[in-house]
Design a protein around this motif. Structure first.
Motif: not given
Lengths: 216, 216
Positions: B101-102, B104-106
């Protein structure tokens, strides 16, 4: 004394999500606030817990520090299965995750404090321009979310059936966030209906920014 | 004839991820391309499949259309358990999800085509400014990812142990994306070591943009 320590900030949307999940699971936790406007999340101490320097992080006894709100919520659901925050089949879970990720990937990370600061510092965008940026990405994502929730037969009182879960948690936090930037809720009747269903529950109420110890 | 149809674009980073996951699972799929630069993903036909108008989407026979690459990959891992793309304990899965998610999100949602178009159209940011935007957010996320991968004992030949999974898929796609914008890889030796380990596998090679039918 709980062995769960939540490192967070009252107004942070991702922090609202994790607080709601902890509350839905009935889990007690210690609350450690970081004043983002004072850059306390960039302190050496916090970067030692989470090198990304973003809130929230959930410390679990001496065992681990979890980061990234979606990952934390999935962990809580696996470690404390009752009540479930995810449905029981793989296809249903894919639906719920994709609904959550519209907010968790495509709205919130684009609109958070560090991005708004950057467009202000680098491009000279003023307050009204920052609000316009926020509203643009919030509306783009919410229009898709509204369409899906209104059309898909799995939608119930909540995003997926009759109980709140991962997708509702994301929806709830984003609706609260939208209100700060005056996003018009009128185009999103299904989203707002689900928001109200969540807001009637103490687990969500108790996760609201204004009900936290660091609120001002 | 496979009952899996991947709606995607050769260069899309989220599409690379899903192709790598399908390949790691040894799954056959049909490839339907959408030329993002011609806005084919905003056509009425595609919006009927995915109201968000983003690629990829994975159609599963007549049963469902899945969207959001992380949700799709978790579905594939649940529906086709071998080889696993996720570790076996809840704490380990939380670690892998947070690493993924580092990116995939940010990183990726902040840097994708629609955002770069917006800062160009609205703020007059030119090509070099768009590349600077991309590099800023890629570097911010990758510095945190590098720190974690270098420090955390669970890191092995891949992000988590000796086999590739969800976090490696995200890392791989982002490294490819970074190269397009000349992000210097020197500060990220652990990330680049893992990238090379992935790149040695045909599942990842076959997911590369240049190896797709719509590549030009």
């Amino acid at each position: 004394m709980s062995d769960l320590i939540l490192h967070n900030y009252f107004r942070s949307s991702a922090s609202v999500r994790v607080r709601a999940a902890l509350n839905l699971k009935g889990l007690d936790y210690s609350y450690t606030p970081y004043a983002l406007l004072l850059n306390e999340h960039k302190s050496e101490g916090y970067l030692g817990l989470n090198p990304q320097g973003l809130v929230p992080a959930l410390e679990i006894g001496k065992k681990a520090v979890l980061t990234q709100s979606m990952a934390i919520i999935e962990y809580l659901d696996e470690a404390y299965p009752k009540p479930p925050l995810m449905p029981s089949t793989a296809l249903e879970r894919a639906r719920v995750r994709s609904l959550a990720q519209i907010t968790g990937c495509d709205i919130h990370p684009v609109n958070n404090l560090r991005i708004l600061r950057f467009i202000s510092d680098e491009y000279g965008v003023r307050e009204d321009g920052k609000a316009a940026w926020f509203r643009h990405w919030a509306a783009t994502g919410f229009m898709a979310l509204e369409t899906r929730l209104a059309l898909e037969p799995e939608t119930g009182e909540f995003c997926h059936g009759a109980a709140p879960g991962l997708a509702d948690i994301h929806l709830y936090a984003q609706v609260l966030n939208n209100a700060r930037f005056n996003v018009d809720p009128a185009p999103y009747p299904t989203i707002m209906r689900i928001f109200e269903a969540c807001d009637a529950l103490s687990a969500f109420q108790d996760a609201r920014p204004e009900n936290q110890p660091d609120a001002y």
